[in-house]
Design an enzyme around this catalytic site. Sequence first.
Site, PDB file in Angstrom:
ATOM      1  N   ASP A   1       0.823   4.486 -12.217  1.00 50.48           N
ATOM      2  CA  ASP A   1      -0.111   5.083 -11.257  1.00 50.48           C
ATOM      3  C   ASP A   1       0.643   5.689 -10.085  1.00 50.48           C
ATOM      4  O   ASP A   1       1.784   5.338  -9.782  1.00 50.48           O
ATOM      5  CB  ASP A   1      -1.123   4.052 -10.759  1.00 50.48           C
ATOM      6  CG  ASP A   1      -0.470   2.845 -10.095  1.00 50.48           C
ATOM      7  OD1 ASP A   1       0.590   2.393 -10.576  1.00 50.48           O
ATOM      8  OD2 ASP A   1      -1.021   2.340  -9.107  1.00 50.48           O
TER       9      ASP A   1
ATOM     10  N   GLU B   1      -0.054  -0.498  -9.815  1.00 49.00           N
ATOM     11  CA  GLU B   1       0.990  -1.030  -8.931  1.00 49.00           C
ATOM     12  C   GLU B   1       0.729  -0.657  -7.487  1.00 49.00           C
ATOM     13  O   GLU B   1       0.956  -1.457  -6.574  1.00 49.00           O
ATOM     14  CB  GLU B   1       2.362  -0.494  -9.372  1.00 49.00           C
ATOM     15  CG  GLU B   1       3.548  -1.096  -8.637  1.00 49.00           C
ATOM     16  CD  GLU B   1       3.973  -0.319  -7.393  1.00 49.00           C
ATOM     17  OE1 GLU B   1       4.850  -0.807  -6.649  1.00 49.00           O
ATOM     18  OE2 GLU B   1       3.429   0.792  -7.166  1.00 49.00           O
TER      19      GLU B   1
END
Length: 372
Positions: A77, A136
């Site tokens: 991400d 994350e």
Amino acid sequence: MTAAEILRTLVAIPTPSAVTNVPLMEWVRDFVCSRGWQTFLRPYTDESGVAKSNLIARPARANDGDAIGLALVCHTDTVPYAASWNTALELREVDGNLHGCGACDVKGALACFLAALDVVADAVDVRSALILTADEEVGCKGMERLLADGIPPIGAAIVSEPTSLQLGVAGKGYGLARVTVEGLEGHSAFPAEGESAIRIAARMVERIYGLDIFPGCAVDRLFDPVCTTLNVGVIDGGTAKNIIAGRCAFLVEWRPIPEDPPERVLRGIERLALEMGTIYPRVRITIEPIRTEAGFKPAPDGRLRDRLAGLAGKGRTGISFGSEASRIARVADEVIVIGPGDMHTAHSDREFVPVRELEEWTAALDKLIRRD
């Protein structure tokens, strides 16, 4: 394929934490499977109902439960990109640097691994693995799920973050707490009849920034800054300009060096709350701990560290920003944070990764994942 060519595709697939990362995972799955690897997808749905996935990829000769000798860990991400960054998903080269959302944080590192795998092919070490995670950037939630689901023990792990190819041998921890001050409302024309929560919160914030709530802070020269740092990033309170504020809340974030237990700052804030409650008996102050995570120290053995130093490392450093390293350290004997690009450009429309560093890191990974 070169890392730059692969990175162009990865950047074109939008993966801010608020959207699904499944299309990127599927692209990577197809890529590694066509090079003789197998993949183990771990799908889940996040708290907003968005489909997400973690992934473990290993050579076809490896079994799912076999211990991993060397793991490359990448989150998939990115942070959100502003509407004004109209080329966020288009990789652009300017003066030898590749600009785009996620270019250095951390799609560049993933592109390097895939480019190395493309070259190594059948000569890859069966103990190698690629671990990809979701979420994350919003608290390492994908990694937490992956660890909860179960993951084989790991000898050494490379956690991908932009360090300009310096060896991140240690990392700061993380702490977060919400402080709520409940005062006494009243008309602002008669201040003695109330107790301003904003005023007391402001005094607490000043004391927190003054660091006098926890004297004797340790110092670690691996890091910049060298000690535990704090930040009050959000504050909210009051209802109207002519009302003494009855409530004010703020968030305190801290990043402790590994020698400094993350709970120490929290205890200091709690002591400050008790002190302020004594001074202002009409006020109620509550502390809500949200996160306390320890950092990680250099491994006592350091075999991966020594091997990387001969391949691509440009000195040793400590990582002041958050990463998945402290979590993967629960199942890995040694953890190193390293990757192409500079974190100072990430999370902004300035984000880029140097082509030269992509090439250097690809060459290093080529040697790391080859059979001896």
